[in-house]
Write a protein that holds these residues in place. Structure first.
Motif, PDB file in Angstrom:
ATOM      1  N   MET A   1      20.511 -33.200 -24.974  1.00 30.51           N
ATOM      2  CA  MET A   1      20.643 -31.994 -24.154  1.00 30.51           C
ATOM      3  C   MET A   1      22.023 -31.382 -24.360  1.00 30.51           C
ATOM      4  SD  MET A   1      20.238 -31.451 -20.042  1.00 30.51           S
ATOM      5  CE  MET A   1      18.457 -31.402 -20.168  1.00 30.51           C
ATOM      6  N   LYS A   2      22.061 -30.073 -24.581  1.00 30.15           N
ATOM      7  CA  LYS A   2      23.331 -29.384 -24.757  1.00 30.15           C
ATOM      8  C   LYS A   2      23.870 -28.940 -23.398  1.00 30.15           C
ATOM      9  CE  LYS A   2      22.707 -27.663 -29.442  1.00 30.15           C
ATOM     10  NZ  LYS A   2      22.806 -26.472 -30.333  1.00 30.15           N
ATOM     11  N   PRO A   3      25.059 -29.394 -23.008  1.00 30.79           N
ATOM     12  CA  PRO A   3      25.606 -28.991 -21.710  1.00 30.79           C
ATOM     13  C   PRO A   3      26.044 -27.531 -21.704  1.00 30.79           C
ATOM     14  CG  PRO A   3      27.174 -30.369 -22.894  1.00 30.79           C
ATOM     15  CD  PRO A   3      25.914 -30.356 -23.718  1.00 30.79           C
ATOM     16  N   THR A   4      26.203 -27.010 -20.503  1.00 31.53           N
ATOM     17  CA  THR A   4      26.688 -25.647 -20.275  1.00 31.53           C
ATOM     18  C   THR A   4      28.176 -25.689 -19.973  1.00 31.53           C
ATOM     19  OG1 THR A   4      24.551 -24.857 -19.460  1.00 31.53           O
ATOM     20  CG2 THR A   4      26.493 -23.645 -18.734  1.00 31.53           C
ATOM     21  N   LEU A   5      28.900 -24.672 -20.420  1.00 31.28           N
ATOM     22  CA  LEU A   5      30.320 -24.534 -20.102  1.00 31.28           C
ATOM     23  C   LEU A   5      30.479 -23.452 -19.042  1.00 31.28           C
ATOM     24  CD1 LEU A   5      33.263 -25.319 -20.721  1.00 31.28           C
ATOM     25  CD2 LEU A   5      33.283 -23.482 -22.435  1.00 31.28           C
ATOM     26  N   LEU A   6      30.976 -23.841 -17.871  1.00 33.85           N
ATOM     27  CA  LEU A   6      31.196 -22.917 -16.754  1.00 33.85           C
ATOM     28  C   LEU A   6      32.684 -22.644 -16.647  1.00 33.85           C
ATOM     29  CD1 LEU A   6      29.814 -21.439 -14.371  1.00 33.85           C
ATOM     30  CD2 LEU A   6      30.200 -23.495 -12.998  1.00 33.85           C
ATOM     31  N   ILE A   7      33.089 -21.399 -16.870  1.00 30.67           N
ATOM     32  CA  ILE A   7      34.509 -21.042 -16.947  1.00 30.67           C
ATOM     33  C   ILE A   7      34.915 -20.282 -15.695  1.00 30.67           C
ATOM     34  CG2 ILE A   7      36.279 -19.842 -18.272  1.00 30.67           C
ATOM     35  CD1 ILE A   7      34.492 -20.115 -20.726  1.00 30.67           C
ATOM     36  N   LEU A   8      35.875 -20.830 -14.955  1.00 29.40           N
ATOM     37  CA  LEU A   8      36.375 -20.203 -13.732  1.00 29.40           C
ATOM     38  C   LEU A   8      37.402 -19.136 -14.098  1.00 29.40           C
ATOM     39  CD1 LEU A   8      36.819 -23.370 -11.474  1.00 29.40           C
ATOM     40  CD2 LEU A   8      34.759 -22.027 -11.943  1.00 29.40           C
ATOM     41  N   ALA A   9      37.004 -17.879 -14.000  1.00 27.80           N
ATOM     42  CA  ALA A   9      37.863 -16.786 -14.467  1.00 27.80           C
ATOM     43  C   ALA A   9      37.971 -15.664 -13.447  1.00 27.80           C
ATOM     44  CB  ALA A   9      37.328 -16.236 -15.785  1.00 27.80           C
ATOM     45  N   ALA A  10      37.783 -15.982 -12.157  1.00 24.10           N
ATOM     46  CA  ALA A  10      37.823 -14.950 -11.123  1.00 24.10           C
ATOM     47  C   ALA A  10      39.174 -14.843 -10.447  1.00 24.10           C
ATOM     48  CB  ALA A  10      36.741 -15.219 -10.064  1.00 24.10           C
ATOM     49  N   GLY A  11      40.148 -15.640 -10.888  1.00 22.37           N
ATOM     50  CA  GLY A  11      41.478 -15.587 -10.270  1.00 22.37           C
ATOM     51  C   GLY A  11      42.141 -14.240 -10.486  1.00 22.37           C
ATOM     52  N   ILE A  12      42.992 -13.851  -9.549  1.00 22.61           N
ATOM     53  CA  ILE A  12      43.628 -12.538  -9.628  1.00 22.61           C
ATOM     54  C   ILE A  12      44.997 -12.589 -10.291  1.00 22.61           C
ATOM     55  CG2 ILE A  12      42.381 -11.595  -7.671  1.00 22.61           C
ATOM     56  CD1 ILE A  12      44.662 -12.281  -5.854  1.00 22.61           C
ATOM     57  N   GLY A  13      45.456 -13.785 -10.690  1.00 26.24           N
ATOM     58  CA  GLY A  13      46.690 -13.911 -11.465  1.00 26.24           C
ATOM     59  C   GLY A  13      47.933 -13.455 -10.733  1.00 26.24           C
ATOM     60  N   SER A  14      48.035 -13.763  -9.427  1.00 25.17           N
ATOM     61  CA  SER A  14      49.179 -13.286  -8.640  1.00 25.17           C
ATOM     62  C   SER A  14      50.501 -13.857  -9.133  1.00 25.17           C
ATOM     63  CB  SER A  14      48.970 -13.627  -7.160  1.00 25.17           C
ATOM     64  OG  SER A  14      48.765 -15.018  -6.991  1.00 25.17           O
ATOM     65  N   ARG A  15      50.509 -15.137  -9.534  1.00 24.20           N
ATOM     66  CA  ARG A  15      51.753 -15.737 -10.032  1.00 24.20           C
ATOM     67  C   ARG A  15      52.058 -15.312 -11.460  1.00 24.20           C
ATOM     68  NH1 ARG A  15      50.934 -22.037  -8.502  1.00 24.20           N
ATOM     69  NH2 ARG A  15      48.838 -21.526  -9.238  1.00 24.20           N
ATOM     70  N   TYR A  16      51.021 -14.964 -12.208  1.00 20.37           N
ATOM     71  CA  TYR A  16      51.202 -14.569 -13.611  1.00 20.37           C
ATOM     72  C   TYR A  16      51.549 -13.095 -13.740  1.00 20.37           C
ATOM     73  CZ  TYR A  16      50.322 -14.564 -18.651  1.00 20.37           C
ATOM     74  OH  TYR A  16      50.445 -14.462 -20.013  1.00 20.37           O
ATOM     75  N   GLY A  17      51.054 -12.308 -12.786  1.00 11.15           N
ATOM     76  CA  GLY A  17      51.342 -10.879 -12.828  1.00 11.15           C
ATOM     77  C   GLY A  17      50.375 -10.087 -13.688  1.00 11.15           C
ATOM     78  N   GLY A  18      49.108 -10.513 -13.706  1.00 13.27           N
ATOM     79  CA  GLY A  18      48.113  -9.793 -14.489  1.00 13.27           C
ATOM     80  C   GLY A  18      46.954 -10.676 -14.878  1.00 13.27           C
ATOM     81  N   LEU A  19      46.024 -10.113 -15.643  1.00 14.05           N
ATOM     82  CA  LEU A  19      44.818 -10.839 -16.046  1.00 14.05           C
ATOM     83  C   LEU A  19      45.136 -11.774 -17.223  1.00 14.05           C
ATOM     84  CD1 LEU A  19      41.902  -8.253 -15.859  1.00 14.05           C
ATOM     85  CD2 LEU A  19      42.338 -10.210 -14.371  1.00 14.05           C
ATOM     86  N   LYS A  20      45.633 -12.953 -16.904  1.00 16.36           N
ATOM     87  CA  LYS A  20      45.971 -13.902 -17.969  1.00 16.36           C
ATOM     88  C   LYS A  20      44.723 -14.371 -18.716  1.00 16.36           C
ATOM     89  CE  LYS A  20      46.337 -17.499 -14.409  1.00 16.36           C
ATOM     90  NZ  LYS A  20      47.216 -18.535 -13.836  1.00 16.36           N
ATOM     91  N   GLN A  21      43.535 -14.236 -18.086  1.00 16.89           N
ATOM     92  CA  GLN A  21      42.297 -14.621 -18.767  1.00 16.89           C
ATOM     93  C   GLN A  21      42.098 -13.838 -20.058  1.00 16.89           C
ATOM     94  OE1 GLN A  21      42.621 -13.445 -15.614  1.00 16.89           O
ATOM     95  NE2 GLN A  21      40.948 -14.136 -14.290  1.00 16.89           N
ATOM     96  N   LEU A  22      42.641 -12.610 -20.116  1.00 16.99           N
ATOM     97  CA  LEU A  22      42.452 -11.742 -21.270  1.00 16.99           C
ATOM     98  C   LEU A  22      43.705 -11.600 -22.118  1.00 16.99           C
ATOM     99  CD1 LEU A  22      40.380  -8.850 -19.608  1.00 16.99           C
ATOM    100  CD2 LEU A  22      39.562 -10.974 -20.615  1.00 16.99           C
ATOM    101  N   ASP A  23      44.735 -12.347 -21.811  1.00 19.12           N
ATOM    102  CA  ASP A  23      46.004 -12.227 -22.521  1.00 19.12           C
ATOM    103  C   ASP A  23      45.890 -12.902 -23.896  1.00 19.12           C
ATOM    104  OD1 ASP A  23      48.597 -11.845 -23.249  1.00 19.12           O
ATOM    105  OD2 ASP A  23      49.488 -12.816 -21.504  1.00 19.12           O
ATOM    106  N   PRO A  24      46.051 -12.158 -24.995  1.00 19.44           N
ATOM    107  CA  PRO A  24      45.931 -12.765 -26.326  1.00 19.44           C
ATOM    108  C   PRO A  24      47.134 -13.648 -26.649  1.00 19.44           C
ATOM    109  CG  PRO A  24      46.550 -10.453 -26.519  1.00 19.44           C
ATOM    110  CD  PRO A  24      46.277 -10.700 -25.060  1.00 19.44           C
ATOM    111  N   ILE A  25      46.848 -14.881 -27.072  1.00 20.25           N
ATOM    112  CA  ILE A  25      47.922 -15.813 -27.409  1.00 20.25           C
ATOM    113  C   ILE A  25      47.736 -16.422 -28.799  1.00 20.25           C
ATOM    114  CG2 ILE A  25      48.695 -16.395 -25.080  1.00 20.25           C
ATOM    115  CD1 ILE A  25      46.214 -18.625 -26.891  1.00 20.25           C
ATOM    116  N   GLY A  26      46.598 -16.161 -29.448  1.00 18.39           N
ATOM    117  CA  GLY A  26      46.334 -16.680 -30.781  1.00 18.39           C
ATOM    118  C   GLY A  26      46.780 -15.709 -31.857  1.00 18.39           C
ATOM    119  N   PRO A  27      46.872 -16.153 -33.115  1.00 16.59           N
ATOM    120  CA  PRO A  27      47.359 -15.292 -34.201  1.00 16.59           C
ATOM    121  C   PRO A  27      46.473 -14.103 -34.498  1.00 16.59           C
ATOM    122  CG  PRO A  27      46.523 -17.380 -35.065  1.00 16.59           C
ATOM    123  CD  PRO A  27      46.595 -17.520 -33.580  1.00 16.59           C
TER     124      PRO A  27
END
Length: 302
Positions: A1-27
């Motif tokens: 059975m292939k498991p499901t990946l559930l990603i918690l991405a509803a945070g508002i990023g108050s300490r980060y100062g923005g949507l860190k979920q979408l912040d590009p960090i790869g090359p």
């Protein structure tokens, strides 16, 4: 059975100062989420579900749907503060999500087998996904209340730029979780690691203490437990604008009540994450090093 990946991405990023979920960090503009999904697919996962806020739905779809449509089935569900049992009134100034436990509840009905829960802003390493997928490789409904988690030493999970929240764990000799308590203010002080309680007192934590980084393995039975516990939580805390319903609290209740077991899995990978904006350069350097070593390609989705 292939498991499901559930990603918690509803945070508002108050300490980060923005949507860190979408912040590009790869090359090639990859986010931490991209690396998590890439590792999960290599480990044998077959479905990805994002937990997001409705207000960022457009950004998420534009960012992820196109690049992932040829890779894996992707779904989205919303977590909003107003999503509470009927008859419960919440303060008008409550903007903060109800926490990780409430977020997982939103995926009820979308998952019919084992699933992993991860944070959108944490890099766990491919070994973590592999050991969890292997744990559920031969899963059957007879193991309905058989859960797991990937643990990390607390010393490897801290930020240089401020306090972090971690689930501090106690385990048995055969690596089953005995106790997990969410500590919302852990820091490395000049001479030790410690957490600050509600009275402002510092309490030491040994450097090798095992902590949860919200990398959990559950089965569909967990949704029923979450709903029951959330009913009690929201009755008591509906007027508290800071109260949060955490996964570790529910897990602890199940362990203490003998309703579920949680196997603690080990991973040799190095964790890193972006709690604060100042964490970002370190994450970028770490990803670049992994790419240079051949762990990841220069471009994940080509």
């Amino acid at each position: 059975m292939k498991p499901t990946l559930l990603i918690l991405a509803a945070g508002i990023g108050s300490r980060y100062g923005g949507l860190k979920q979408l912040d590009p960090i790869g090359p090639s503009g990859e986010t931490i989420i991209d690396y998590s999904i890439y590792d999960a697919l290599r480990a044998g996962f077959g479905h990805v579900i994002f937990i997001i806020k409705e207000q960022i739905e457009l950004e998420f779809k534009e960012f992820f749907v196109e690049r992932l449509k040829e890779q894996v089935q992707v779904d989205y569900v919303f977590q909003e503060t107003w999503m509470v049992p009927e008859g419960i009134r919440i303060p008008d100034n409550r903007n903060k999500p109800w926490g990780t436990g409430h977020a997982v509840m939103m995926a009820d009905g979308k998952i019919d087998g084992p699933f992993a829960v991860i944070n959108a802003d944490d890099f766990y390493g491919r070994g973590a996904f592999r050991v969890l997928a292997d744990y559920y490789r031969d899963w059957t409904p007879a193991r309905a209340n058989d859960y797991c988690m990937v643990g990390y030493p607390v010393a490897n999970t801290l930020s240089e730029f401020g306090a972090v929240s971690r689930g501090v764990c106690q385990t048995s000799r055969d690596s089953f979780l005995r106790d997990v308590v969410e500590r919302t203010h852990i820091e490395r002080l000049p001479d030790r690691i410690a957490w600050k309680d509600d009275k402002g007192q510092w309490n030491d934590i040994p450097e090798n203490s095992l902590v949860s980084m919200n990398f959990w393995g559950f089965t569909p039975s967990f949704f029923g437990f979450l709903k029951a516990e959330f009913e009690t939580f929201i009755q008591r805390n509906s007027q508290d604008i800071k109260a949060e319903f955490y996964i570790p609290g529910v897990v602890n209740q199940l362990i203490q009540g003998g309703k579920a077991t949680v196997k603690v899995l080990d991973s040799d990978d190095k964790w890193f994450g972006m709690t604060y904006r100042d964490d970002r350069p370190r994450v970028v350097r770490s990803i670049r090093e992994l790419v240079s070593r051949g762990v990841y390609p220069e471009k994940l989705w080509g």
